[in-house]
Design a protein around this motif. Structure first.
Motif, PDB file in Angstrom:
ATOM      1  N   THR A 234       0.832  -1.197   0.000  1.00  0.00           N
ATOM      2  CA  THR A 234       0.000   0.000   0.000  1.00  0.00           C
ATOM      3  C   THR A 234       0.870   1.252   0.000  1.00  0.00           C
ATOM      4  O   THR A 234       0.563   2.233  -0.677  1.00  0.00           O
ATOM      5  N   THR A 235       1.976   1.210   0.735  1.00  0.00           N
ATOM      6  CA  THR A 235       2.897   2.355   0.780  1.00  0.00           C
ATOM      7  C   THR A 235       3.427   2.672  -0.614  1.00  0.00           C
ATOM      8  O   THR A 235       3.436   3.829  -1.035  1.00  0.00           O
ATOM      9  N   CYS A 236       3.856   1.648  -1.334  1.00  0.00           N
ATOM     10  CA  CYS A 236       4.363   1.858  -2.694  1.00  0.00           C
ATOM     11  C   CYS A 236       3.258   2.328  -3.624  1.00  0.00           C
ATOM     12  O   CYS A 236       3.474   3.213  -4.459  1.00  0.00           O
ATOM     13  N   GLN A 237       2.071   1.758  -3.486  1.00  0.00           N
ATOM     14  CA  GLN A 237       0.961   2.164  -4.342  1.00  0.00           C
ATOM     15  C   GLN A 237       0.640   3.641  -4.147  1.00  0.00           C
ATOM     16  O   GLN A 237       0.446   4.387  -5.110  1.00  0.00           O
ATOM     17  N   ARG A 238       0.593   4.069  -2.893  1.00  0.00           N
ATOM     18  CA  ARG A 238       0.293   5.484  -2.608  1.00  0.00           C
ATOM     19  C   ARG A 238       1.392   6.397  -3.152  1.00  0.00           C
ATOM     20  O   ARG A 238       1.110   7.486  -3.643  1.00  0.00           O
ATOM     21  N   ALA A 239       2.637   5.958  -3.027  1.00  0.00           N
ATOM     22  CA  ALA A 239       3.768   6.785  -3.461  1.00  0.00           C
ATOM     23  C   ALA A 239       3.709   7.088  -4.957  1.00  0.00           C
ATOM     24  O   ALA A 239       4.186   8.138  -5.388  1.00  0.00           O
ATOM     25  N   VAL A 240       3.115   6.190  -5.727  1.00  0.00           N
ATOM     26  CA  VAL A 240       3.071   6.397  -7.178  1.00  0.00           C
ATOM     27  C   VAL A 240       1.678   6.726  -7.695  1.00  0.00           C
ATOM     28  O   VAL A 240       1.440   6.765  -8.890  1.00  0.00           O
ATOM     29  N   GLY A 241       0.744   6.952  -6.776  1.00  0.00           N
ATOM     30  CA  GLY A 241      -0.577   7.401  -7.178  1.00  0.00           C
ATOM     31  C   GLY A 241      -1.518   6.317  -7.652  1.00  0.00           C
ATOM     32  O   GLY A 241      -2.481   6.621  -8.365  1.00  0.00           O
ATOM     33  N   ILE A 242      -1.276   5.080  -7.283  1.00  0.00           N
ATOM     34  CA  ILE A 242      -2.213   4.015  -7.637  1.00  0.00           C
ATOM     35  C   ILE A 242      -3.370   4.089  -6.645  1.00  0.00           C
ATOM     36  O   ILE A 242      -3.168   4.049  -5.437  1.00  0.00           O
ATOM     37  N   GLU A 243      -4.560   4.205  -7.181  1.00  0.00           N
ATOM     38  CA  GLU A 243      -5.727   4.378  -6.324  1.00  0.00           C
ATOM     39  C   GLU A 243      -6.146   3.066  -5.675  1.00  0.00           C
ATOM     40  O   GLU A 243      -5.776   1.988  -6.123  1.00  0.00           O
ATOM     41  N   GLU A 244      -6.944   3.198  -4.630  1.00  0.00           N
ATOM     42  CA  GLU A 244      -7.451   2.024  -3.936  1.00  0.00           C
ATOM     43  C   GLU A 244      -8.321   1.198  -4.869  1.00  0.00           C
ATOM     44  O   GLU A 244      -8.849   1.709  -5.857  1.00  0.00           O
ATOM     45  N   LYS A 245      -8.480  -0.072  -4.517  1.00  0.00           N
ATOM     46  CA  LYS A 245      -9.291  -0.983  -5.325  1.00  0.00           C
ATOM     47  C   LYS A 245     -10.718  -0.477  -5.447  1.00  0.00           C
ATOM     48  O   LYS A 245     -11.313  -0.036  -4.466  1.00  0.00           O
ATOM     49  N   LYS A 246     -11.233  -0.554  -6.670  1.00  0.00           N
ATOM     50  CA  LYS A 246     -12.630  -0.238  -6.939  1.00  0.00           C
ATOM     51  C   LYS A 246     -13.156  -1.327  -7.855  1.00  0.00           C
ATOM     52  O   LYS A 246     -12.465  -1.726  -8.798  1.00  0.00           O
ATOM     53  N   PRO A 247     -14.363  -1.809  -7.596  1.00  0.00           N
ATOM     54  CA  PRO A 247     -14.914  -2.867  -8.445  1.00  0.00           C
ATOM     55  C   PRO A 247     -14.937  -2.461  -9.918  1.00  0.00           C
ATOM     56  O   PRO A 247     -15.337  -1.353 -10.263  1.00  0.00           O
ATOM     57  N   GLY A 248     -14.422  -3.348 -10.754  1.00  0.00           N
ATOM     58  CA  GLY A 248     -14.447  -3.124 -12.189  1.00  0.00           C
ATOM     59  C   GLY A 248     -13.386  -2.179 -12.724  1.00  0.00           C
ATOM     60  O   GLY A 248     -13.364  -1.878 -13.914  1.00  0.00           O
ATOM     61  N   VAL A 249     -12.501  -1.694 -11.869  1.00  0.00           N
ATOM     62  CA  VAL A 249     -11.455  -0.767 -12.317  1.00  0.00           C
ATOM     63  C   VAL A 249     -10.104  -1.459 -12.215  1.00  0.00           C
ATOM     64  O   VAL A 249      -9.703  -1.908 -11.147  1.00  0.00           O
ATOM     65  N   GLU A 250      -9.416  -1.553 -13.367  1.00  0.00           N
ATOM     66  CA  GLU A 250      -8.079  -2.162 -13.364  1.00  0.00           C
ATOM     67  C   GLU A 250      -7.059  -1.130 -12.893  1.00  0.00           C
ATOM     68  O   GLU A 250      -7.180   0.068 -13.181  1.00  0.00           O
ATOM     69  N   ARG A 251      -6.077  -1.606 -12.181  1.00  0.00           N
ATOM     70  CA  ARG A 251      -4.993  -0.739 -11.711  1.00  0.00           C
ATOM     71  C   ARG A 251      -3.723  -1.173 -12.422  1.00  0.00           C
ATOM     72  O   ARG A 251      -3.199  -2.246 -12.189  1.00  0.00           O
ATOM     73  N   GLU A 252      -3.230  -0.315 -13.320  1.00  0.00           N
ATOM     74  CA  GLU A 252      -2.088  -0.650 -14.138  1.00  0.00           C
ATOM     75  C   GLU A 252      -0.774  -0.239 -13.472  1.00  0.00           C
ATOM     76  O   GLU A 252      -0.703   0.765 -12.768  1.00  0.00           O
ATOM     77  N   VAL A 253       0.245  -1.041 -13.749  1.00  0.00           N
ATOM     78  CA  VAL A 253       1.608  -0.751 -13.351  1.00  0.00           C
ATOM     79  C   VAL A 253       2.440  -0.818 -14.615  1.00  0.00           C
ATOM     80  O   VAL A 253       2.337  -1.775 -15.391  1.00  0.00           O
ATOM     81  N   VAL A 254       3.246   0.201 -14.867  1.00  0.00           N
ATOM     82  CA  VAL A 254       4.079   0.233 -16.063  1.00  0.00           C
ATOM     83  C   VAL A 254       5.535   0.078 -15.623  1.00  0.00           C
ATOM     84  O   VAL A 254       6.035   0.869 -14.822  1.00  0.00           O
ATOM     85  N   PHE A 255       6.194  -0.948 -16.141  1.00  0.00           N
ATOM     86  CA  PHE A 255       7.627  -1.131 -15.918  1.00  0.00           C
ATOM     87  C   PHE A 255       8.345  -0.504 -17.101  1.00  0.00           C
ATOM     88  O   PHE A 255       8.027  -0.791 -18.247  1.00  0.00           O
ATOM     89  N   VAL A 256       9.310   0.354 -16.820  1.00  0.00           N
ATOM     90  CA  VAL A 256      10.081   1.019 -17.860  1.00  0.00           C
ATOM     91  C   VAL A 256      11.542   0.662 -17.653  1.00  0.00           C
ATOM     92  O   VAL A 256      12.068   0.840 -16.560  1.00  0.00           O
ATOM     93  N   GLY A 257      12.191   0.184 -18.690  1.00  0.00           N
ATOM     94  CA  GLY A 257      13.588  -0.212 -18.571  1.00  0.00           C
ATOM     95  C   GLY A 257      14.500   0.756 -19.245  1.00  0.00           C
ATOM     96  O   GLY A 257      14.129   1.642 -19.927  1.00  0.00           O
TER      97      GLY A 257
END
Length: 161
Positions: free
Chosen positions: A138-161
């Motif tokens: 949760t700490t990492c999610q908040r740090a990067v602006g990932i919102e809390e779980k909501k039904p039907g909403v996907e939460r994306e994470v982008v890895f950039v190399g």
């Protein structure tokens, strides 16, 4: 008045930082075996248990014979110093980077030591399961602006190399 802001060490990419640390055999091996091959954008989704899969581009860098040892060592993750991103380091690479930072700054340099404390205080260990999934706290999610779980909403994470 609060403490002074930590000095910026570098604003270079993960691979560039690892390339700079190739003076030691350990750093060179970690760099050759893992770091230099990861490139591109990898968009993944957090599952219902807040797990994300390590991108295929990174998984391809792991020899089958080294898989168990690699999974055992895991990663270290921390919020970036600027913007909304996370830095993901294989544990041996992170350990080598910290040794390099510690060797770069004198113990009596209070500002530098403050940065080292700031840098290391925000790090969390990441354990991979056999499917290369790991929990994004949760700490990492908040740090990067990932919102809390909501039904039907996907939460994306982008890895950039």
């Amino acid at each position: 008045m609060g403490p002074a802001a930590p000095p910026r060490v570098e604003s270079r990419s993960w691979t560039e930082r690892c390339d700079r640390r190739t003076a030691s055999d350990h750093g060179r091996q970690a760099n050759q075996a893992f770091m230099v091959r990861f490139a591109g954008n990898h968009v993944l989704t957090l599952d219902d248990k807040d797990r994300v899969v390590l991108p295929l581009g990174l998984r391809k860098c792991i020899d089958d014979k080294d898989r168990d040892a690699f999974l055992e060592k895991g990663f270290m993750i921390r919020p970036g110093d600027t913007n909304e991103f996370l830095e993901l380091y294989p544990t041996p690479v992170y350990d080598e980077y910290i040794r390099w930072l510690e060797s770069r700054y004198a113990p009596e340099d209070e500002e530098a030591q403050g940065y080292l404390r700031f840098f290391t205080s925000r790090v969390e260990p990441v354990d991979l399961d056999r499917q290369y999934r790991f929990n994004l706290s949760t700490t990492c999610q908040r740090a990067v602006g990932i919102e809390e779980k909501k039904p039907g909403v996907e939460r994306e994470v982008v890895f950039v190399g």
